[in-house]
Design a protein around this motif. Structure first.
Motif, PDB file in Angstrom:
ATOM      1  N   PRO A 177       0.824  -1.213   0.000  1.00 16.61           N
ATOM      2  CA  PRO A 177       0.000   0.000   0.000  1.00 16.61           C
ATOM      3  C   PRO A 177       0.859   1.266   0.000  1.00 16.61           C
ATOM      4  N   GLU A 178       0.327   2.329  -0.583  1.00 21.14           N
ATOM      5  CA  GLU A 178       1.016   3.614  -0.613  1.00 21.14           C
ATOM      6  C   GLU A 178       1.251   4.099   0.820  1.00 21.14           C
ATOM      7  N   VAL A 179       2.432   4.648   1.057  1.00 21.13           N
ATOM      8  CA  VAL A 179       2.845   5.012   2.410  1.00 21.13           C
ATOM      9  C   VAL A 179       1.872   5.991   3.070  1.00 21.13           C
ATOM     10  N   ARG A 180       1.337   6.927   2.314  1.00 22.01           N
ATOM     11  CA  ARG A 180       0.410   7.905   2.915  1.00 22.01           C
ATOM     12  C   ARG A 180      -0.913   7.268   3.298  1.00 22.01           C
ATOM     13  N   PHE A 181      -1.334   6.268   2.557  1.00 23.20           N
ATOM     14  CA  PHE A 181      -2.538   5.521   2.931  1.00 23.20           C
ATOM     15  C   PHE A 181      -2.315   4.817   4.266  1.00 23.20           C
ATOM     16  N   VAL A 182      -1.151   4.207   4.422  1.00 26.26           N
ATOM     17  CA  VAL A 182      -0.823   3.525   5.675  1.00 26.26           C
ATOM     18  C   VAL A 182      -0.825   4.513   6.834  1.00 26.26           C
ATOM     19  N   LEU A 183      -0.218   5.670   6.632  1.00 28.60           N
ATOM     20  CA  LEU A 183      -0.160   6.682   7.688  1.00 28.60           C
ATOM     21  C   LEU A 183      -1.556   7.163   8.079  1.00 28.60           C
ATOM     22  N   GLN A 184      -2.408   7.376   7.105  1.00 29.12           N
ATOM     23  CA  GLN A 184      -3.784   7.805   7.393  1.00 29.12           C
ATOM     24  C   GLN A 184      -4.518   6.746   8.202  1.00 29.12           C
ATOM     25  N   LEU A 185      -4.301   5.485   7.834  1.00 34.48           N
ATOM     26  CA  LEU A 185      -4.975   4.396   8.539  1.00 34.48           C
ATOM     27  C   LEU A 185      -4.463   4.270   9.973  1.00 34.48           C
ATOM     28  N   VAL A 186      -3.142   4.387  10.153  1.00 28.25           N
ATOM     29  CA  VAL A 186      -2.562   4.326  11.498  1.00 28.25           C
ATOM     30  C   VAL A 186      -3.155   5.418  12.381  1.00 28.25           C
ATOM     31  N   HIS A 187      -3.248   6.621  11.845  1.00 36.65           N
ATOM     32  CA  HIS A 187      -3.792   7.731  12.641  1.00 36.65           C
ATOM     33  C   HIS A 187      -5.298   7.572  12.880  1.00 36.65           C
ATOM     34  N   SER A 188      -6.007   6.988  11.910  1.00 35.18           N
ATOM     35  CA  SER A 188      -7.445   6.759  12.121  1.00 35.18           C
ATOM     36  C   SER A 188      -7.669   5.720  13.214  1.00 35.18           C
ATOM     37  N   ALA A 189      -6.664   4.834  13.397  1.00 30.71           N
ATOM     38  CA  ALA A 189      -6.735   3.831  14.457  1.00 30.71           C
ATOM     39  C   ALA A 189      -6.217   4.370  15.784  1.00 30.71           C
ATOM     40  N   GLY A 190      -5.847   5.654  15.805  1.00 34.29           N
ATOM     41  CA  GLY A 190      -5.350   6.259  17.034  1.00 34.29           C
ATOM     42  C   GLY A 190      -3.952   5.820  17.392  1.00 34.29           C
ATOM     43  N   GLY A 191      -3.161   5.397  16.389  1.00 25.84           N
ATOM     44  CA  GLY A 191      -1.809   4.946  16.644  1.00 25.84           C
ATOM     45  C   GLY A 191      -0.767   6.019  16.398  1.00 25.84           C
ATOM     46  N   ILE A 192       0.447   5.747  16.846  1.00 26.67           N
ATOM     47  CA  ILE A 192       1.594   6.627  16.625  1.00 26.67           C
ATOM     48  C   ILE A 192       2.390   6.046  15.456  1.00 26.67           C
ATOM     49  N   ALA A 193       2.642   6.859  14.433  1.00 26.20           N
ATOM     50  CA  ALA A 193       3.312   6.399  13.210  1.00 26.20           C
ATOM     51  C   ALA A 193       4.782   6.804  13.214  1.00 26.20           C
ATOM     52  N   VAL A 194       5.652   5.807  13.121  1.00 24.80           N
ATOM     53  CA  VAL A 194       7.102   6.033  13.118  1.00 24.80           C
ATOM     54  C   VAL A 194       7.701   5.416  11.851  1.00 24.80           C
ATOM     55  N   LEU A 195       8.506   6.192  11.138  1.00 17.19           N
ATOM     56  CA  LEU A 195       9.210   5.658   9.970  1.00 17.19           C
ATOM     57  C   LEU A 195      10.377   4.805  10.435  1.00 17.19           C
ATOM     58  N   ALA A 196      10.344   3.521  10.098  1.00 16.21           N
ATOM     59  CA  ALA A 196      11.394   2.597  10.539  1.00 16.21           C
ATOM     60  C   ALA A 196      12.626   2.706   9.644  1.00 16.21           C
ATOM     61  N   HIS A 197      13.782   2.512  10.237  1.00 17.54           N
ATOM     62  CA  HIS A 197      15.095   2.433   9.577  1.00 17.54           C
ATOM     63  C   HIS A 197      15.184   3.130   8.199  1.00 17.54           C
ATOM     64  N   PRO A 198      15.159   4.464   8.167  1.00 16.18           N
ATOM     65  CA  PRO A 198      15.184   5.188   6.882  1.00 16.18           C
ATOM     66  C   PRO A 198      16.375   4.852   5.998  1.00 16.18           C
ATOM     67  N   LYS A 199      17.481   4.436   6.594  1.00 19.39           N
ATOM     68  CA  LYS A 199      18.674   4.130   5.811  1.00 19.39           C
ATOM     69  C   LYS A 199      18.479   2.905   4.928  1.00 19.39           C
ATOM     70  N   VAL A 200      17.714   1.931   5.403  1.00 20.11           N
ATOM     71  CA  VAL A 200      17.574   0.657   4.696  1.00 20.11           C
ATOM     72  C   VAL A 200      17.018   0.852   3.294  1.00 20.11           C
ATOM     73  N   TYR A 201      16.008   1.709   3.161  1.00 24.67           N
ATOM     74  CA  TYR A 201      15.378   1.934   1.853  1.00 24.67           C
ATOM     75  C   TYR A 201      15.593   3.365   1.339  1.00 24.67           C
ATOM     76  N   ASP A 202      16.587   4.043   1.883  1.00 28.61           N
ATOM     77  CA  ASP A 202      16.906   5.413   1.462  1.00 28.61           C
ATOM     78  C   ASP A 202      15.664   6.308   1.518  1.00 28.61           C
ATOM     79  N   ASN A 203      15.066   6.370   2.712  1.00 25.28           N
ATOM     80  CA  ASN A 203      13.826   7.135   2.912  1.00 25.28           C
ATOM     81  C   ASN A 203      14.044   8.518   3.512  1.00 25.28           C
ATOM     82  N   PHE A 204      15.235   9.075   3.401  1.00 28.84           N
ATOM     83  CA  PHE A 204      15.526  10.365   4.026  1.00 28.84           C
ATOM     84  C   PHE A 204      14.669  11.483   3.425  1.00 28.84           C
ATOM     85  N   ALA A 205      14.578  11.529   2.099  1.00 30.04           N
ATOM     86  CA  ALA A 205      13.766  12.564   1.447  1.00 30.04           C
ATOM     87  C   ALA A 205      12.289  12.385   1.794  1.00 30.04           C
TER      88      ALA A 205
END
Length: 288
Positions: A177-205
């Protein structure tokens, strides 16, 4: 206070079960862990009971596989402390369903080329929600085709460009799933969203973009993949956007890419305290 907020069990691609992982956390003098199995919340009720038995606080969590379409990269989002976890079950089911199908296709391709059986692969994937690459490699090691999980044979089979199962590896990533969809769902569930290990997939940008838009709550800073320069960069981004900073061993037991026992990377107590305040959870409720 020792806090490890990233570990996996046999429910996904770890080699230890829930109780074994919690017992190991106790032996390693950890006060608090998060079981972050991939795309499944199945550990929640049992891990809470076992945590109380062993005197280890277990934070409810799940690590979602996602896709950054703009950059054609994978991204992993860890959801901590969801208040309405049932809202996440649909996504978990969809992701594990296609992962299970892809895993079976890969397993069949491997069985055709190497003289091993599906039953032997199933010996290692039985407790998991899907067949993972580590389960296939473990079976191949048993039959003497490899002496380590992540060597030449792993590349020969799972390399995204030229491997025996390259097509399945690419399709699996495309179906996340698209990352923003996941984030929206996490927040709709009342969860805290953390980007895991940005280095692994070069997610800095991606991290900068999500943080600037207020779409992400935190970032995993202390992880086996990061060096001191990368850690400094992540801390600067976290300070700039007031993100929660977490750390964890990304423990997989025998299936680790690197030798990293539970507690090899930790989360600062102030970060956990900040997460508790966000969720209106008292220290007493999670025994910290």
């Amino acid at each position: 206070m020792k806090i490890d907020l990233h570990c996996h069990t046999t429910l996904s691609d770890g080699s230890l079960g829930i109780e074994e992982s919690i017992a190991e956390a106790k032996r390693n003098s950890l006060d608090c862990i998060a079981i972050t199995d991939h795309d499944t919340l199945s550990s929640l009720s049992r891990s809470n009971i076992l945590g109380q038995r062993y005197g280890v606080s277990v934070i409810p969590a799940v690590e979602f596989s996602a896709f950054d379409g703009a950059r054609k990269n994978k991204a992993h989002i860890i959801c901590y402390m969801p208040k309405k976890p049932d809202r996440l079950e649909g996504l978990c089911a969809r992701t594990t369903d296609f992962r299970k199908k892809r895993g079976l296709i890969m397993a069949n391709k491997v069985v055709e080329k190497y003289k091993i059986s599906l039953d032997h692969i199933a010996r290692y994937s039985a407790g998991s929600k899907a067949i993972y690459k580590c389960h296939i490699m473990h079976a191949l090691m048993d039959y003497g085709y490899a002496t380590k999980l992540y060597g030449a044979l792993h590349k020969e089979i799972f390399n995204m460009d030229s491997g025996l199962c390259a097509e399945e590896v690419r399709k699996e990533m495309d179906e996340y799933p698209e990352v923003r969809f996941v984030l929206q769902l996490v927040h709709s569930a009342g969860g805290i969203a953390v980007l895991a290990h940005p280095k692994v997939y070069d997610n800095f940008a991606l991290l900068e973009e999500l943080a600037e838009n207020g779409d992400i709550d935190g970032v995993e800073v202390w992880h086996q993949s990061i060096n001191s320069e990368g850690e400094k960069c992540l801390l600067e981004i976290a300070e700039k956007y007031d993100l929660i900073t977490t750390g964890g061993s990304d423990f997989h037991g025998f299936y680790n890419h690197k030798a990293k026992p539970l507690g090899s990377n930790l989360t600062p107590l102030e970060s956990l305290t900040k997460m508790q305040k966000m969720q209106n959870i008292s220290k007493k409720e999670i025994n910290v």
